[in-house]
Enzyme design. Sequence first.
Site, short mmCIF file in Angstrom:
data_model
loop_
_atom_site.label_atom_id
_atom_site.label_comp_id
_atom_site.label_asym_id
_atom_site.label_seq_id
_atom_site.Cartn_x
_atom_site.Cartn_y
_atom_site.Cartn_z
N CYS A 139 9.40 43.73 20.77
CA CYS A 139 10.23 43.11 19.75
C CYS A 139 10.46 44.03 18.56
CB CYS A 139 9.58 41.81 19.27
SG CYS A 139 8.03 42.09 18.39
N GLY A 140 9.94 45.25 18.62
CA GLY A 140 10.14 46.18 17.52
C GLY A 140 9.13 46.05 16.41
#
Length: 280
Positions: free
Chosen positions: A124-125
């Site tokens: 998801c970063g």
Amino acid sequence: MLCQVEQLIEPGDANAPAPQPAQVAYREYLDDTPVSHAALAAEIALAISYNGLNQAVMMVSPGNIEDFIRGFSLSNAIVDRLDDIHDIRLTHFDQACQADVQISSRAFWALKDHRRQMAGTSGCGLCGVEALEQALPQLEILTPTPLPPAAHFNGIRQRIEQAQQLARSSGALHAALYFDADGQALLCREDIGRHNALDKLIGALQFEGLDARQGFVVVTSRCSLELIHKAVRARLGTLVSLSAPTALTVRWALKHRLNLIHVPHRNAPRIYSPIQEPTA
């Protein structure tokens, strides 16, 4: 391969000091030199689980395992206080040890919730952010503690060497020591890992009910940022290092009001935190 359980440690022996170093044969890298023997430090793989949930595997020296587990649990924020640890059961194998730790429901819930949050960040970063938050955590600001008297550092390297019983015979061991308000060395914990040595000492201080803010803690290793984290979480007052700290380490000590002192080999001790401006 772990193929045979040696024993279940009895309560009276579970926190026994490390065995004496083993004598190992060696030969100098020269022609026609005889075989000699050296005492080398022992190490084992330690696996720790909390309420049946595997948490960590690391290499440690085999002594004072319960102290290490208590200190590791406190300094890594797995538990908030020693009362959260209900039981420690050690099972020894040939070259390893399994530690099954029973902690309170509240502490175990928090541990599982933290592990879920870490797993949920995959892809998801946010993984880098999570890692940074662990490396640079939010810690409680300590209440300032008076600096130890300068006389307490007279001959401190020699006194540390006298306290390091295992290192005298085997070398290759870090140590963390607690000196009381009178400058006397009360506790010494040794390990192949510098973090492990401090964790063992923190666990011993908690178990003995000693107020570390009334004295000071010495680490013989490099003073890394992780050691500052551990010292602040354990609410130490003064951390002394025999190796110079980094700039970031000093910044964190100043920020969290942890006394930080470096004792060089040949020069006078240096106080990095707190810093007091000279009077005019």
